[in-house]
Write a protein that holds these residues in place. Structure first.
Motif, mmCIF file in Angstrom:
data_model
loop_
_atom_site.group_PDB
_atom_site.id
_atom_site.type_symbol
_atom_site.label_atom_id
_atom_site.label_comp_id
_atom_site.label_asym_id
_atom_site.label_seq_id
_atom_site.Cartn_x
_atom_site.Cartn_y
_atom_site.Cartn_z
ATOM 1 N N THR A 23 0.883 -1.234 0.009
ATOM 2 C CA THR A 23 0.055 0.141 -0.108
ATOM 3 C C THR A 23 0.999 1.195 0.174
ATOM 4 O O THR A 23 0.518 2.186 -0.895
ATOM 5 C CB THR A 23 -0.985 -0.087 1.387
ATOM 6 N N VAL A 26 2.864 1.830 -3.316
ATOM 7 C CA VAL A 26 2.198 2.447 -4.325
ATOM 8 C C VAL A 26 2.003 3.998 -3.869
ATOM 9 O O VAL A 26 1.947 4.734 -4.877
ATOM 10 C CB VAL A 26 0.698 1.675 -4.538
ATOM 11 N N SER A 30 2.939 7.530 -6.278
ATOM 12 C CA SER A 30 1.978 8.534 -6.613
ATOM 13 C C SER A 30 2.046 9.606 -6.145
ATOM 14 O O SER A 30 1.715 10.804 -6.799
ATOM 15 C CB SER A 30 0.556 7.732 -6.198
ATOM 16 N N VAL A 185 -4.161 -3.343 -0.964
ATOM 17 C CA VAL A 185 -3.761 -3.176 -2.224
ATOM 18 C C VAL A 185 -4.793 -2.535 -3.178
ATOM 19 O O VAL A 185 -4.287 -1.446 -4.049
ATOM 20 C CB VAL A 185 -3.194 -4.548 -2.952
ATOM 21 N N CYS A 186 -5.924 -3.194 -3.382
ATOM 22 C CA CYS A 186 -7.046 -2.416 -4.161
ATOM 23 C C CYS A 186 -7.284 -0.744 -3.518
ATOM 24 O O CYS A 186 -7.338 -0.067 -4.603
ATOM 25 C CB CYS A 186 -8.249 -3.106 -3.719
ATOM 26 N N PHE A 189 -4.693 1.405 -5.244
ATOM 27 C CA PHE A 189 -4.653 1.854 -6.527
ATOM 28 C C PHE A 189 -5.834 2.655 -6.723
ATOM 29 O O PHE A 189 -5.837 3.736 -7.607
ATOM 30 C CB PHE A 189 -4.815 0.498 -7.417
#
Length: 225
Positions: A23, A26, A30, A185-186, A189
């Motif tokens: 998490t 990512v 970003s 993780v979902c 994103f």
């Protein structure tokens, strides 16, 4: 996991740290692309966080859970009070605070201290260390989005270090890690995609009280549970 599901601190710490790694990886990328990462504060804070995460991981099974909850709650509430005071001062002296933030070299010492505290708390019982990191960045003068982006960078380093320490001690519940990681993780994103659609100026106004309430609320739950 410790407050609502009564999972032992050592297992809760290793599990939350493991699920945090993808998490925060990512999220760091970003937020770096969006220019929300203050690397000077982040890397300095991470230096203390790595040491704290190792120490906290080694001591995760020594401190009674109830005592840990009370101490963590008190620390978070005190940090929340400091956040509120800093926010009120900033509203009246925004220009002066900005100049002081750039000149004051003692901020680096404070950053290491906040990182050390966050690392110890993360190593002992996982993501509770996020509170001192967020509070510390706001007290050091970071904007709300900078606080979010930089805290994700710091937590990534702490999570990797703490998880490696717990892995060496065998405190891992891989089944629980898999279940939680599928959700985190979902979310990692989806979050950046939502951020692109939100007005950043409006988000800054909302994030500051949200971050304050997050730290204060977590502290209150741990104290009065």
């Amino acid at each position: 996991m410790t407050v609502f599901f009564h999972i032992p601190p050592a297992i809760a710490a290793s599990t939350s740290l493991a699920t945090t790694i993808p998490t925060t990886a990512v999220g760091t990328f970003s937020h770096w692309k969006a220019g929300n990462v203050r690397f000077r504060f982040g890397l300095t804070m991470l230096a203390g966080g790595v040491i704290g995460a190792i120490a906290g991981s080694l001591c995760s099974s020594l401190l009674p859970q109830n005592l840990y909850n009370r101490l963590t709650g008190i620390i978070l509430v005190l940090l929340a009070v400091q956040m509120l005071i800093a926010f009120l001062r900033k509203r009246h002296k925004k220009a002066e605070v900005e100049k002081e933030r750039q000149r004051n070299t003692s901020n680096m010492v404070k950053a290491i201290g906040f990182g050390l505290l966050g690392g110890v708390m993360s190593g002992m019982v996982g993501l509770s260390g996020g509170g001192p990191i967020v509070a510390g960045l706001m007290l050091l003068g970071c904007q709300a989005l900078e606080t979010v982006g930089t805290s994700v960078l710091v937590l990534l380093g702490i999570a990797v270090t703490g998880f490696a320490a717990h892995l060496s001690m065998g405190n891992i519940d891989w089944g629980l890690v898999g279940l939680l990681a599928s959700g985190t993780v979902c979310g990692a994103f989806v979050g950046p995609l939502l951020l692109k659609r939100i007005n950043k100026k409006k988000l800054e106004k909302v994030l500051q009280p949200v971050l304050f309430l997050m730290v204060a609320g977590m502290g209150g739950i741990l104290i009065f549970r």
